[in-house]
Design a protein around this motif. Structure first.
Motif, PDB file in Angstrom:
ATOM      1  N   VAL A  53      -6.334  10.847   7.298  1.00 54.67           N
ATOM      2  CA  VAL A  53      -6.924   9.527   7.066  1.00 54.67           C
ATOM      3  C   VAL A  53      -6.192   8.497   7.912  1.00 54.67           C
ATOM      4  N   LEU A  96      -2.075  11.442   5.127  1.00 55.05           N
ATOM      5  CA  LEU A  96      -2.035  11.139   6.562  1.00 55.05           C
ATOM      6  C   LEU A  96      -2.007  12.412   7.396  1.00 55.05           C
ATOM      7  N   ILE A  97      -1.169  13.365   6.992  1.00 56.75           N
ATOM      8  CA  ILE A  97      -0.998  14.563   7.827  1.00 56.75           C
ATOM      9  C   ILE A  97      -2.171  15.530   7.658  1.00 56.75           C
ATOM     10  N   PHE A  98      -2.455  15.910   6.417  1.00 59.63           N
ATOM     11  CA  PHE A  98      -3.410  16.999   6.210  1.00 59.63           C
ATOM     12  C   PHE A  98      -4.853  16.517   6.050  1.00 59.63           C
ATOM     13  N   ILE A 145       0.848  -1.190   0.000  1.00 61.71           N
ATOM     14  CA  ILE A 145       0.000   0.000   0.000  1.00 61.71           C
ATOM     15  C   ILE A 145       0.883   1.238   0.000  1.00 61.71           C
ATOM     16  N   THR A 146       0.570   2.170  -0.887  1.00 59.24           N
ATOM     17  CA  THR A 146       1.348   3.399  -0.967  1.00 59.24           C
ATOM     18  C   THR A 146       0.422   4.571  -0.655  1.00 59.24           C
ATOM     19  N   ALA A 147       0.797   5.330   0.348  1.00 61.92           N
ATOM     20  CA  ALA A 147      -0.036   6.460   0.774  1.00 61.92           C
ATOM     21  C   ALA A 147       0.786   7.741   0.763  1.00 61.92           C
ATOM     22  N   PRO A 148       0.287   8.797   0.116  1.00 63.80           N
ATOM     23  CA  PRO A 148       1.007  10.069   0.182  1.00 63.80           C
ATOM     24  C   PRO A 148       1.038  10.557   1.632  1.00 63.80           C
ATOM     25  N   VAL A 149       2.163  11.097   2.029  1.00 66.59           N
ATOM     26  CA  VAL A 149       2.322  11.643   3.373  1.00 66.59           C
ATOM     27  C   VAL A 149       1.232  12.682   3.674  1.00 66.59           C
TER      28      VAL A 149
END
Lengths: 368, 368
Positions: B298, B293-295, B286-290
């Protein structure tokens, strides 16, 4: 001032020079003062190009305004991104740069109850525009801090130490002896994590990038209370297993880097542990094996101090409680400011340039 | 039996043929019966090579054992991985394959209180070894289910519908009208998600892989209660925005695929929403943009039914409550079994072969 000298001195907070000489006298509103000035940008772009030091008209004080003389304000990476127009929240333009800092109340409107002249204040929220000599702020946008806190600490309190504090408090229930792993351990947040964790009895495993003067960095982070300091490369080797014979696997991982570094943190996390991402210095996304989520039941979360402040805007007591806790740690010598380089406001171009250099670990602080 | 015919019939559960003719008479322990047989493996490897249909000695019934005549048991992907030795938990060898199924109690030990001869039972935990004609199981490893549930549903109840049920219940508080996005919408879990969500009034956005007979699949999933069925390719196009004018952005994403498909789900998730990963069909992480998560705040979580059962082993009421809820949905016609192909135990090699073919959507069910 050489960076090495700064770094060596940086593990102890100290008052800013202008205040050492000026003392903390309460400034009088009627005293003859220079016209308020600030670093203003009218469009987004490279800070060196779009920022100008200008005179700024003060707003009306009114019943509920607070006239604040700014003392010092740091340059944070998020301030730069905000000016570049790449940050998650952007102000209406024209705007004054800066989101953090410390100031002193000169005058307060008649209905202001929580602040009086002489009080030291820091922003309660992002977006105030702290790179200026003076402003009228709303009472609710300010937080009073105790007068006996070193000003370098006060100026850098509302973002990094608060981020570290919340990440250590809000995601996993940690007890003394539990361990926490983090990358970017030498960052502002990283150093605050080391100190707050040490004060609470949590063990820290601190991951840093390899560099020529590694031992110097290891010694400095250990002097702050780091239990283990290892490089990204060491973390990938099988020998790292030896480490986890000495201390428990971390239940919490704090990620300011992303990319491979984050995947490595995840690999060492305990079953059912949490990785909290607060930054992405590598500019790489986070990659997590499906098995870590399903079979190890790890949780991937994010943290953003600005959002936390918004979510808790109606609950200022929670914010005040945190600031009090942090100030207690500062007083006990358990939490110090990061290595700082003080730069007069007028020399802001040099400060901006230094703040944007890679591998520079001294934080640039504008002194008003 | 042609797969198309199975698929077309699969949206309605129906009793297994052997039972239609045999009826649900209570079998007598003293009746003359064939020696118990089962699919045994003595080492890990390819199922077709390592599995053998063998006679198995029954354990002693004792005071607390339950003698169960197995009726039917499906072949799930996790059963295959367990035999291959690649699954997260592996049994002691030799072992009997299979983790799910339905059986009937023939005899119960004198201290058994919750079960009596004639009761229909399903496994309360993974690892029982269900691909066999008969066994002595511990009382605590079995769950009684009502006699009026179609046996195909009963045989496939304890993994996929339970996974769907928990994922819709345990991660976000959903109210009628809220929406859920999922990939692998045509999988066993996916179909259960569509039906349980529809029964609860949640809107579903169902992502499937493109295929020649797409419209047939769309129609079938819509007949189960799917609100929107779109392909991975459609999800990547800007036109998908139109969809979110009709229904709210999902607060919950269910991911059985990983890789790019998971990243896409994440992109459409609401602020503060959760993506739950329960499978990784693409074999990609799974690839999630940082920034997500931060802004966007999620949350990335994982779910594994086996772990949930372990974590709730002391709280069987929670498991029973879920099974009752699911049986209610089945009785009301709101939850049906997936498309199934019934295969006599003796033809297990053909069933294994079919179950391991890509793009086969009919579940192989061994009939004992």
């Amino acid at each position: 001032m050489g960076l090495t000298a700064v770094a060596a001195r940086g593990s102890r907070a100290r008052p800013l020079r202008p205040l050492l000489s000026a003392g903390l006298r309460t400034l009088s509103a009627s005293a003859v003062r220079a016209r308020p000035r600030g670093l203003v940008y009218e469009q987004h772009g490279e800070p060196a190009q779009v920022l100008n030091l200008k005179e700024i008209d003060l707003a009306e004080l009114g019943d509920s305004g607070v006239n604040v003389k700014m003392i010092a304000a740091p340059i944070n990476p998020s301030d730069i991104n905000m000016i570049q127009g790449t940050y998650a929240t952007l102000p209406d333009l024209p705007a004054v740069g800066g989101n953090e800092g410390v100031g002193q109340v000169i005058e307060a409107g008649s209905r202001v109850t929580s602040l009086k002249p002489g009080d030291l204040v820091i922003p309660a929220d992002a977006g105030l525009g702290t790179w200026r000599t003076e402003a009228i702020f709303g009472e609710e946008t300010l937080l009073k801090i105790p007068p006996d806190i070193p000003l370098t600490c006060a100026a850098t309190l509302s973002v990094n130490p608060c981020t570290a504090y919340r990440m250590l408090s809000d995601f996993e229930v940690l007890k003394p002896g539990d361990s926490v792993i983090q990358n970017a351990a030498n960052s502002g947040v990283g150093q605050a994590v080391i100190q707050i964790a040490a004060a609470k009895g949590f063990k820290t495993i601190n991951v840093v990038r390899d560099r020529p003067n590694l031992q110097e960095l290891v010694d400095r982070l250990k002097s702050l209370g780091a239990d283990h300091v290892i490089t990204e490369e060491m973390l990938r080797k099988p020998e790292v297993k030896e480490l986890f014979k000495k201390i428990p696997r971390p239940i919490l991982a704090l990620n300011g880097v992303g990319g491979k570094s984050a995947t490595e943190l995840l690999r060492h996390l305990q079953h059912k542990g949490t990785m909290v991402t607060y930054g992405g210095m590598s500019k790489q996304p986070i990659t997590a094996p499906v098995s870590a989520l399903i079979f190890k039941d790890v949780k991937l979360r994010g943290f953003w101090m600005t959002q936390w402040k918004r979510d808790n805007a109606q609950n200022k007591e929670k914010l005040r409680g945190m600031i009090e806790d942090l100030c207690d740690l500062i007083r006990k010598g358990q939490l110090t400011a990061p290595a700082c380089q003080e730069v007069p406001l007028i020399d802001y171009q040099a400060a901006l340039e230094s703040s944007m250099k890679p591998y520079v670990s001294a934080k640039q602080i504008l002194v008003m």
